[in-house]
Design a protein around this motif. Structure first.
Motif: not given
Ligand code: NAD
Length: 256
Positions: A204-208
């Motif tokens: 999710i951090h990569i996505l954000n």
């Protein structure tokens, strides 16, 4: 006229309705292609079969890509139904969950071999078996990779190494199969929430991060990838092979 009218397309990598391979299947169906869809095991079959029926797939076949027998059985079966194959989609990858967290130093010999076998060798094994059915018909193969092949992303670890090997395999395969009129390309997709992606710790951090930094200021969708797949597998890309084509909202061009 639809871009893939009458093309015979074999797809590896549909697990559920969020799979990138499923968006490609739908887009190809809309463009007039005839589909054969494989699934990795009985548990996945329950989800895949209804999806395959909704696009009138000509065949729905089991294939665990770690098995040469399974791969050969797919082509033996298709050989009875089709006079050849025009397009192969390879959207398959796997690494043990324990190796998609922490650092790459935690990688085991066994885990490394598993990731390379399923995520890289499978493309070679499939195209070796497919070659007799693809030659001489301006065929195309397409695989899916990620920017973690060339830059370091947290927790991507051994999968980054596997994707680097996959991208090199695309270049070597393009040279090996080009004389038979078979093009081999990859799409390097930006992060998308799928089953495979959920295995990467902190995804999710990569996505954000990508959403805030990519030139288009958004993450991409399965449909973004599928539209580019139509181009790369159709006559529109008749001169394109050995290429790693980014579909990532432009994220890969950003330095800081
Ligand atoms: P997904 O989980 O829907 O697809 C992965 C597929 O691999 C599944 O269908 C699974 O059944 C199959 N698979 C795993 N082990 C297998 C085996 N032994 N035999 C046969 N099939 C096997 O997830 P996805 O995100 O659609 O992944 C498709 C491809 O796209 C993968 O190569 C992935 O690395 C790549 N990709 C994904 C993203 C992303 O953010 N989701 C980004 C770039 C590239």
């Amino acid at each position: 006229m639809p871009l893939l009218q009458g093309k015979k397309v074999l797809i590896f990598g549909v697990a559920n309705e969020k799979s990138i391979a499923w968006a490609i299947a739908r887009a190809f169906h809309e463009q007039g292609a005839e589909l054969a869809i494989t699934y990795a095991g009985e548990a996945i079959e329950k989800r895949v079969r209804p999806l395959a029926e909704s696009v009138s797939a000509a065949a729905v076949l089991p294939c665990n890509v770690t098995s040469d027998d399974d791969i050969n059985a797919v082509f033996a079966e298709l050989g009875k139904r089709w006079d050849g194959i025009d397009i192969i989609i390879h959207a398959v990858a796997f690494a043990n969950k324990e190796e998609l967290k922490g650092t790459i130093v935690n990688t085991t010999r066994e885990g490394f071999a598993t990731a390379m076998d399923i995520s890289v060798y499978s493309l070679l094994g499939i195209l070796k078996a497919a070659q007799p059915m693809m030659q001489g018909r301006n065929a195309a193969a397409l695989t899916l990779t990620y920017h973690g092949a060339v830059k370091v992303f947290p927790s991507y670890n051994v999968m980054g190494v596997a994707k680097a090997a996959l991208e090199a395999s695309v270049r070597y395969l393009s040279e090996a199969l080009g004389p038979e009129g078979i093009r081999v390309n990859a799409i390097s997709a930006g992060p998308i929430r799928t089953l495979a992606a959920s295995g990467v710790n902190g995804f999710i951090h990569i996505l954000n991060h990508v959403e805030s930094k990519a030139p288009l200021r958004r993450t991409i969708t399965q449909e973004d990838v599928a539209r580019s797949a139509v181009y790369l597998c159709s006559e529109l890309a008749s001169g394109v092979t050995g290429e790693i084509h980014y579909v990532d909202g432009g994220y890969n061009v950003i330095g800081l």
